[in-house]
Design a protein around this motif. Structure first.
Motif, mmCIF file in Angstrom:
data_model
loop_
_atom_site.group_PDB
_atom_site.id
_atom_site.type_symbol
_atom_site.label_atom_id
_atom_site.label_comp_id
_atom_site.label_asym_id
_atom_site.label_seq_id
_atom_site.Cartn_x
_atom_site.Cartn_y
_atom_site.Cartn_z
ATOM 1 N N LEU A 121 0.833 -1.210 0.000
ATOM 2 C CA LEU A 121 0.000 0.000 0.000
ATOM 3 C C LEU A 121 0.866 1.257 0.000
ATOM 4 N N LYS A 122 1.975 1.223 0.729
ATOM 5 C CA LYS A 122 2.887 2.363 0.741
ATOM 6 C C LYS A 122 3.498 2.589 -0.638
ATOM 7 N N ARG A 123 3.906 1.501 -1.308
ATOM 8 C CA ARG A 123 4.479 1.635 -2.658
ATOM 9 C C ARG A 123 3.454 2.234 -3.622
ATOM 10 N N ALA A 124 2.205 1.786 -3.518
ATOM 11 C CA ALA A 124 1.154 2.333 -4.384
ATOM 12 C C ALA A 124 0.875 3.796 -4.038
ATOM 13 N N ALA A 125 0.884 4.116 -2.752
ATOM 14 C CA ALA A 125 0.669 5.500 -2.330
ATOM 15 C C ALA A 125 1.811 6.404 -2.802
ATOM 16 N N CYS A 144 0.013 3.040 13.777
ATOM 17 C CA CYS A 144 1.471 3.202 13.751
ATOM 18 C C CYS A 144 2.048 4.149 14.801
ATOM 19 N N GLY A 145 1.315 4.510 15.763
ATOM 20 C CA GLY A 145 1.892 5.317 16.827
ATOM 21 C C GLY A 145 1.992 6.796 16.485
ATOM 22 N N SER A 146 2.394 7.560 17.484
ATOM 23 C CA SER A 146 2.353 9.013 17.375
ATOM 24 C C SER A 146 3.400 9.598 16.430
ATOM 25 N N GLN A 147 4.530 8.916 16.223
ATOM 26 C CA GLN A 147 5.567 9.483 15.367
ATOM 27 C C GLN A 147 5.114 9.589 13.910
ATOM 28 N N PHE A 148 4.100 8.816 13.503
ATOM 29 C CA PHE A 148 3.625 8.838 12.121
ATOM 30 C C PHE A 148 2.375 9.696 11.936
ATOM 31 N N LYS A 149 1.817 10.204 13.037
ATOM 32 C CA LYS A 149 0.567 10.960 12.929
ATOM 33 C C LYS A 149 0.717 12.219 12.089
ATOM 34 N N LYS A 150 1.811 12.945 12.273
ATOM 35 C CA LYS A 150 2.015 14.174 11.503
ATOM 36 C C LYS A 150 2.095 13.857 10.009
ATOM 37 N N GLN A 151 2.883 12.835 9.668
ATOM 38 C CA GLN A 151 3.013 12.425 8.268
ATOM 39 C C GLN A 151 1.660 11.966 7.718
ATOM 40 N N GLY A 152 0.906 11.240 8.536
ATOM 41 C CA GLY A 152 -0.411 10.764 8.126
ATOM 42 C C GLY A 152 -1.369 11.905 7.837
ATOM 43 N N PHE A 153 -1.394 12.911 8.711
ATOM 44 C CA PHE A 153 -2.278 14.053 8.484
ATOM 45 C C PHE A 153 -1.856 14.853 7.263
ATOM 46 N N GLU A 154 -0.554 14.955 7.010
ATOM 47 C CA GLU A 154 -0.078 15.650 5.809
ATOM 48 C C GLU A 154 -0.529 14.916 4.548
ATOM 49 N N LEU A 155 -0.391 13.601 4.563
ATOM 50 C CA LEU A 155 -0.840 12.804 3.411
ATOM 51 C C LEU A 155 -2.342 12.938 3.201
#
Length: 175
Positions: A121-125, A144-155
């Motif tokens: 899914l990451k490769r497709a994204a 995936c925990g808090s360290q990925f939340k910022k990246q997730g919201f940006e995406l």
């Protein structure tokens, strides 16, 4: 008058011999043409492959499989049709975003292979597949925990501005 006619005939014959033929075109150009056709219709791609050996050779390039449209390609996992399965595996190997997305969804949600499904899914994204980006982002935000939340919201916000979250959800539910 007859000399004028014979000059014209000779000129035409010369032009036909010197004209552009498919075999004189660069392989990269033929591959690009095949990829454009594959991105709109697999039926037209099959017909084009049957038309001449140069198109057949160009159609075997990974670039064509990467851009092949799978919109009308109905997939039920596991694939029972050997040819369809080989085609989908070749698309996935070539980095086709739709094939990566479909295999990722199957691995993650049907087989419970969360790591491999998440990676697909990451490769497709990464290739800007909207539904894969949506699912990948939601998984990232929830699991995936808090360290990925910022990246997730940006995406998620980039997806919202380019494609639309509602359209992604609708297409995922329909699929």
């Amino acid at each position: 008058m007859s000399s004028s006619l014979s000059i014209t005939k000779r000129t035409r014959k010369k032009r036909n011999k010197l004209g552009t033929s498919i075999e004189s075109l660069p392989h990269a150009l033929l591959t690009e043409v095949m990829a454009q056709v594959a991105s709109t219709s697999l039926v037209d791609l099959s017909r084009l492959k049957l038309s001449c050996k140069y198109f057949l050779q160009a159609a075997d390039d990974d670039f064509v499989f990467e851009h092949a449209s799978l919109d009308k390609f109905y997939v039920v996992w596991p694939m029972t049709d050997r040819h369809a399965n080989l085609f989908l595996m070749r698309c996935k190997k070539s980095g086709n975003p739709e094939a990566l997305y479909r295999q990722g969804m199957h691995n993650y949600f049907s087989l419970g292979l969360t790591n491999s499904g998440f990676k697909l899914l990451k490769r497709a994204a990464d290739k800007k597949h909207p539904e894969a980006t949506y699912v990948y982002t939601i998984i990232m935000l929830l699991c995936c925990g808090s360290q990925f939340k910022k990246q997730g919201f940006e995406l998620l916000s980039s997806l919202k501005s380019t494609y639309g979250i509602r359209e992604c959800r609708t297409k995922i539910r329909a699929g």
